[in-house]
Design an enzyme around this catalytic site. Sequence first.
Site, mmCIF file in Angstrom:
data_model
loop_
_atom_site.group_PDB
_atom_site.id
_atom_site.type_symbol
_atom_site.label_atom_id
_atom_site.label_comp_id
_atom_site.label_asym_id
_atom_site.label_seq_id
_atom_site.Cartn_x
_atom_site.Cartn_y
_atom_site.Cartn_z
ATOM 1 N N GLY A 11 10.201 -6.296 12.777
ATOM 2 C CA GLY A 11 9.290 -5.337 12.180
ATOM 3 C C GLY A 11 7.923 -5.959 11.948
ATOM 4 O O GLY A 11 7.741 -7.179 12.033
ATOM 5 N N CYS A 12 6.960 -5.107 11.653
ATOM 6 C CA CYS A 12 5.583 -5.574 11.493
ATOM 7 C C CYS A 12 5.429 -6.421 10.227
ATOM 8 O O CYS A 12 4.966 -7.567 10.292
ATOM 9 C CB CYS A 12 4.618 -4.396 11.496
ATOM 10 S SG CYS A 12 5.042 -3.055 10.375
#
Lengths: 343, 343, 343, 343
Positions: B148-149
């Site tokens: 994920g970011c």
Amino acid sequence: MIKVGVVGGTGYTGVELLRLLVLHPEVELKVVTSRSESGRKISDLYPNLRGHLDIEFTEPDVDRLAECDLVFFATPNGIAMKSVPTLLEKGVKVIDLAADFRIKDADLWSQWYGMEHACPELLEEAVYGLPETSRAEIAKARLVANPGCYPTAVQLGFLPLIKAGLVDPSALIADTKSGVSGAGRGASVATLLCEATESMKAYKADGHRHLPEITQGLQWHSEGKVGLTFVPHLTPMIRGIHATLYANLTQDVDDLQALFEQAYQDEPFVDVMPAGSHPETRSVKGANTCRIAVHKPQNGNTVIILSVIDNLVKGAAGQAIQNMNIMMGLEEDAGLRHVALLP
Amino acid sequence: MIKVGVVGGTGYTGVELLRLLVLHPEVELKVVTSRSESGRKISDLYPNLRGHLDIEFTEPDVDRLAECDLVFFATPNGIAMKSVPTLLEKGVKVIDLAADFRIKDADLWSQWYGMEHACPELLEEAVYGLPETSRAEIAKARLVANPGCYPTAVQLGFLPLIKAGLVDPSALIADTKSGVSGAGRGASVATLLCEATESMKAYKADGHRHLPEITQGLQWHSEGKVGLTFVPHLTPMIRGIHATLYANLTQDVDDLQALFEQAYQDEPFVDVMPAGSHPETRSVKGANTCRIAVHKPQNGNTVIILSVIDNLVKGAAGQAIQNMNIMMGLEEDAGLRHVALLP
Amino acid sequence: MIKVGVVGGTGYTGVELLRLLVLHPEVELKVVTSRSESGRKISDLYPNLRGHLDIEFTEPDVDRLAECDLVFFATPNGIAMKSVPTLLEKGVKVIDLAADFRIKDADLWSQWYGMEHACPELLEEAVYGLPETSRAEIAKARLVANPGCYPTAVQLGFLPLIKAGLVDPSALIADTKSGVSGAGRGASVATLLCEATESMKAYKADGHRHLPEITQGLQWHSEGKVGLTFVPHLTPMIRGIHATLYANLTQDVDDLQALFEQAYQDEPFVDVMPAGSHPETRSVKGANTCRIAVHKPQNGNTVIILSVIDNLVKGAAGQAIQNMNIMMGLEEDAGLRHVALLP
Amino acid sequence: MIKVGVVGGTGYTGVELLRLLVLHPEVELKVVTSRSESGRKISDLYPNLRGHLDIEFTEPDVDRLAECDLVFFATPNGIAMKSVPTLLEKGVKVIDLAADFRIKDADLWSQWYGMEHACPELLEEAVYGLPETSRAEIAKARLVANPGCYPTAVQLGFLPLIKAGLVDPSALIADTKSGVSGAGRGASVATLLCEATESMKAYKADGHRHLPEITQGLQWHSEGKVGLTFVPHLTPMIRGIHATLYANLTQDVDDLQALFEQAYQDEPFVDVMPAGSHPETRSVKGANTCRIAVHKPQNGNTVIILSVIDNLVKGAAGQAIQNMNIMMGLEEDAGLRHVALLP
């Protein structure tokens, strides 16, 4: 590999040139000058270049510049004209991204730019670097005057109609909207975030320096005398020019869409959008493309052309590299195959 | 040339993948699927791709995808897990940009994502695709779970300290700020310009789905039990994550700067900034880079790490391509040598 | 009607004071001084005031200021302290919106502000103008030091916990995000739209001037010694501060929500949001309100307080007028009943 | 106190009405209806109203509305016309902020709005609520059609020239730029922050619904037939309309500036700026003011009028309240003496 220098690499046009040049497959960046930042690592000022460019800004020095095949001037107006004659003598090609060589008439230039021209004798030789109209001349040029940002968007939008003689050239209107980067990186109150964001305003409605440049460029391709009303606006965004152009048809035209598509069918950097389109400036953000759409509302005789560019790319640094590619015999789109950053 | 497919190419992660893939020198983009946009030309939806990509969205179809060497899933959570087993059987490698294979514990995953996992038997095999910690495993993987970011920015910031055992892992704080593109391209009131610009707010302060992912990743490298407080904020900009990380030193450290520089000295996409720096998210806009700075204010025992990425690039599509390069034996930075767009 | 003067009316704090004062029902604005703009009509500089304020900026002049009942200083740090003693002698009350009288310890002040204090003898008398803690003292004050923007948001967030002795005061963290107007209206590259929009960055992570002010204010209400880590961030918006505060509970607490609601139940300008809320800065844009929410994620021992203000209103001009109202015996919310502009 | 109801209080026009009404000294807000949010506290949806408005949204109910002296419709087009006849019968005055009663010709209305009109018999009676042209009629009206946002800015700009018969009415151009709030609060991809910020585009260049409204309004005051080219643009900001208007003079005019100043000398909400000005939309943000400047570049025969409003105030809710004040015999600027929020 072509040896390239950049004079005045600290402004927004400068850093955009550097972004494009460090990724250009045929370019070796030899020297980047800046009086104010001399001795400082370029990537200290512009951290996006960390890992891509390891050299320092140096003092402007004609001898070092003369080692280059081609030098870009990304300086304020009135600087390039002082050094260009010497560089040309030394066999260096020059692209000036400022206005010094854009206007053929030295008196007119002085009137709008408020100074004497330092080398009016070069104005005739200098080629106005709009590839879509002057590719052959650019290929042979020693000195190219890179067009202004507004002039690029406005001329590319009007020219197919002007060349075809379909509109009244004496009553053209260009309502143009520019991102704030067009105002440069100088410290000024007017372009602070708190002054310029969440607001819209016109400026210089009584006369902007790009007016004579656009008029000159359109006149070259017009039978009748060109009369242009030109109002620029400051728009709350970083990059992008949106030119909304109005002209009156002087005759019935079957298919304006086809006219534009044919005019630009071989152009790598002009994209005529499908009929009914409304190009967005973000669709060219970071790319060397001009996207154009043409409308004729209610089937009246007013034509509306919508023309968008990234003011720092097709309106400045990208077009300069396009000109370099043409001048140096490279593929015209070398180093310019970027896709716009969206969103 | 590697044959590549993209499932779910209409969101922001999808279009960013396409932007990077059409410029990738070793990739042939074979198929881009979208249920909602099937039959539509991709460049109609994303005009920045005009002139770069001429194909249409197609219906998802396992047989066509099976002609690819590698398939990216840029779909909502819970979609990839339904097709991945079949694709793997057919010898296609897979990178999932959603969360389906990020959490090793299927029950924990179900708890945070609100659904049963469709193929828990693959969770063990799936490699968590953070190249800076798992390059060798990625190189051998059939299935990579792209991080994920937020987890990318937070883990890259904390890991040098955690690995060195210098901080108390039970009292970590990650205060993170994300641009609005992290919320995706779905129509929603909360991410309208008029709702999200000129404002700042925290969200999900009581628990965001990236919390278990980050905790898991840090725990893999920590002797002590990891306890993390994680507060994300919606920031009025399109792209960028700024993670501000706080940890308490458990011992005297001579030179935190050197620790970080050594940790990342061979990493092509992690840039440890000079001591005293404050990285800006814009310095990585459009680039696959994580820039990090470390501070120890007033020489106390609190360490502050500032870690910035472009959530759509190093936080999603760029990292996915980095993983693809590693999995397919290409140069790790192939197609990823972009310079951030600044300004 | 109260006769009021403003010294230094050209910055953002100044114009916000003027916006609020021209609408204040009990105020007559007698004089607004500016060295740089003397003789210029105020509404020429700030066209939002056209039709509301017809006077000109004048040179600073103690005799004219002495005709006022109360004078606001909206000047840079170090200016007010030169004139305040004279004004007080002449019976004029003073509210300083800069930092000159905020820190009780003159040496500490000099250390952070880089100059000698011109009237350290007044530091003891000056009242720190946070009405929520010092209403009675403000009512009797001749000289009020208006709190800084970050200190207002941070103290209002931490104080209920500190006063109740529920958290460890030695390990507080304040991660704060400010709009760009906090940096003032001076021409500077760093706050140009093109530098500050679409980006996020921390600054002064190693020590910001508001750190000693916040520490002092919290210490006044804390049994244990206060230790604060304070990291400010520049956020791409004009107005607003979002303070995200972290503290560790030292004991079980039944109902943090009730604690905060009781602490502020009689406060006209502090709004404790319902449990689970995430206040947005836009909900206070243009209003003199601080909105607060409190979270205890995963029922652990970390408390998160979210505290938002408009830095120019409750963080500067609005709080100054609130202080004026208290000092002059007016209704505390006179002239301050604005609704935030949303969207 | 006047008893007021608002039908459709959830959109941006609705919340702006509420912001202005809760501060209006002569208004008691009795009822705010919303089908979708019925039963929800208004200040839950719009936290800027916390502390100012304590009531809930209720289901639309004619009987409750009939207890009001005046009802505002802030509904989508086509809603008001269904209930207005009943309300008028019951003696309630109505101001419709949508388009239902703006066009006198029911067929023309149907053509542009795509539905049958429900009460064409009221179109003649309805007064077009532009106070600067129709104050006397508004004072006597039962039903006022509040003008559209673009029509307000464009008509106020053109009317002095049209009324004086100085320009060719058949060749008018209105290039207009609007903030995104003009598109409303509905969830849509096109107005997401990530789609609309950092970009500029025209829309509906072939015909926008405000075209017939503007043409009708100008025609009422023109001897010759009005022909208008009207191109709206979506501008990356929340609030504000900037209309740039072009017309051709048909005779020499001594002093355009004086013409405009005289035309609006008694108008409380139209501000003719000094000669040479370029009004900014931010100078009217939150205020019920239209600021106008007039230019005649290079002393040619093209006139440029720059006209700015806040689309939600003078372009919607503020003008509606101005109309209410006139209809109810209040001071015209009651509740409308706000100063624009700048910066």
